[in-house]
Design an enzyme around this catalytic site. Sequence first.
Site, PDB file in Angstrom:
ATOM      1  CD  GLU A   1     -10.322 -19.899  23.353  1.00 53.91           C
ATOM      2  OE1 GLU A   1     -10.368 -21.156  22.959  1.00 53.91           O
ATOM      3  OE2 GLU A   1      -9.517 -19.033  23.310  1.00 53.91           O
TER       4      GLU A   1
ATOM      5  CB  CYS B   1      -7.886 -12.634  26.729  1.00 53.23           C
ATOM      6  SG  CYS B   1      -6.997 -13.854  25.713  1.00 53.23           S
TER       7      CYS B   1
END
Length: 664
Positions: free
Chosen positions: A437, A471
């Site tokens: 990720e 993010c």
Amino acid sequence: MIELSSEEARVLGCLMEKAVTTPDNYPLSVNALINACNQSTNRDPIVAYDEATVERALDGLREKRVSRRVRATGQRVVKHRHVVDEALQLSVPEYTVLGVLLLRGAQTPGELKQRAERWHTFRSLDDLEETLQRLADKDYVRQLERRPGQKESRWMTLIVTGAEAAFAAAGAPSVAARASVATEVDGEGSNRDPMPAPAVEPDTRVERSLEVRNPATDELIRSVAVTDEREVERKVERARRAQPAWAARSYDERATLLRAFRDLLEAETEECAQITTREMGKPIVQSRNEVRAVLDRVDWNVEHVGAVIAPRAVAAAAPGPVEERVTYEPVGLVAHISAWNYPYFVGLGAVVPALLTGNAVLYKPSEHATLTGLRIVDIMHRAGIPVDIVQTIVGSGAAGAALVSAEIDMVCFTGSYETGRRVARSVADRLVRVQLELGGKDGAYVCDDVDVDSAALAVAEGAFYNGGQSCSAIERVYVHDAIFDRFVDAFVDVVGAYRTGDPDDEHTDVGPLARAAQLDVLDAQVGDAVAKGARVLCGGKRIDRPGAWFEPTVLVDVDPSMSVMRDETFGPVVGLQRVRDDTEARLSLDDTEFGLGGSVFSAERTRAERILSRLEVGNAYWNRSDRSSVTLPWSGRRHSGMGVSMSESGIRAFVREKAWHLGP
Ligand code: TXE
């Protein structure tokens, strides 16, 4: 069985204390141990050991497999480390209480709590007494009769020979001073001795301790001993030994323990939120929100994992005699290397399904959220999850690198694109399963049909929540030409009204950056944009105060050649770009190396869906952004990673299918 002489107890207590309180000077030489044993502070009784006494005690501790000799490459001096946490399978709180008892004899819980401060922060006296009870259940400590006139009764350790005499002298029934060295593997009952340790191990400590500082003030909160390469290997061995028994437990047993964890986490929400705000600067209201929201995610996992991994019959494609079934087996040892910006979402998003599916987990919190990670695992152990089934690896890159090079079966990594690639490369040859990720550069398009004020509010929230350290934060904004000027005015009004300041203040909107190094990135991106013709409408520079602070910043007249529109910003800076129409907007949104999320703000759902369906992203947002949901797969494309977390797809990431072909 361990029974220590009083000299062995003192030497072991000193090794345990120095490993935690002064990790930079650990392991210890004999000379350092003599000084530590003979200290006049924090010792009861005070002693005057000579070299022969300490050497003899060290020989005894090695025979009992609770200490080892180490030597750094190229150094003559042999030093000494303990391995008592492994030998006795101690959690951090248990290790702390036992160590303080070894150094200062019988004490009341109040005395222990105060004296343990430099080792571990107990949340309350009850918390400490629960630890004492767990140690008593293992026969490592005993409660003494209360002395006349004393409010509290004292506790003493039983792993020291002669404890019975002292115990009997205190009027309580004598007990066998017994402490079982945990060669018993949890639940398996097999008594496999761990490999005998080499006479002198290499001392591979690179970084010895990690300084945890408050990014709002740069004050040192505490330093934490780093897990070095040898300890990583030993933790992996312990996990390997314990994992089969954990996987053999029924799903309900594992789920019950994770539910207990969840309930303890809920009870400690405020302390956990405070820990996170202090060490990474997230505004306290946002820290509380994250802890509260993660409880629902744990609940969802507990409720759904069982069904996802339940064995199931399959209807064969063509009728025939063969019965077809599928079962799901845990991958084994999962290494989770985590990020700091949402330490509960990211950490528990991996650890909880990994545990529920029967894996053992070696969890390395980010160096910027170490105390949060330690608290999460402490709560898991207090909930009854075996100490060897979830273990923390403390440190930064070196500890992470040591973990991925150990004998693990899967790496679940959350972090930057650069580091993610390095991690994937380092395990590729061993075909270790990898889930990445990684970073993001999410774009948002504001159509000409929106309510400008509410769109400005929503887009600003997406760009500046958690200081933009997400993010999936909005990092590029494209605005339809027809409303551009009005939107910019509304947007600057919203951002200009943000309160930047003390993250402990409930009115703060934007706190400090968690990583001081990011200040250079923001300076460079703003400088590059301005040099190429961008205008700063608000903010644009650091805030001159202790800690890592940057003003919430809005740029216009930006273009794709600028770093602020290409490279991950991960801070409170965003560029607004004018676009002529939906086509130019869609092409701009997709003009990136990342592929995590994309947002379209429009009054018309079909207009948004038409644009979003053509974007190379894992997450499509209409009139919102920066959102993850445990029931939806979380994935990134291109430089944003590979693999899926959350949802049923994310659960399956932690198991391996076994197909059964059962013919008569
Ligand atoms: O990342 P780093 P950071 C991303 C976010 C940003 C980054 C911020 O987009 O790019 O994470 O986190 C360890 N071998 N996401 O600065 O530096 C390191 O100790 C093994 C995306 O922390 O890459 C830390 O624990 N490990 C995400 C972790 O790697 C190593 C959500 C990440 O560090 C190592 C949140 C090495 N050689 C943040 N070097 C999403 N997509 O959901 C460092 N580490």
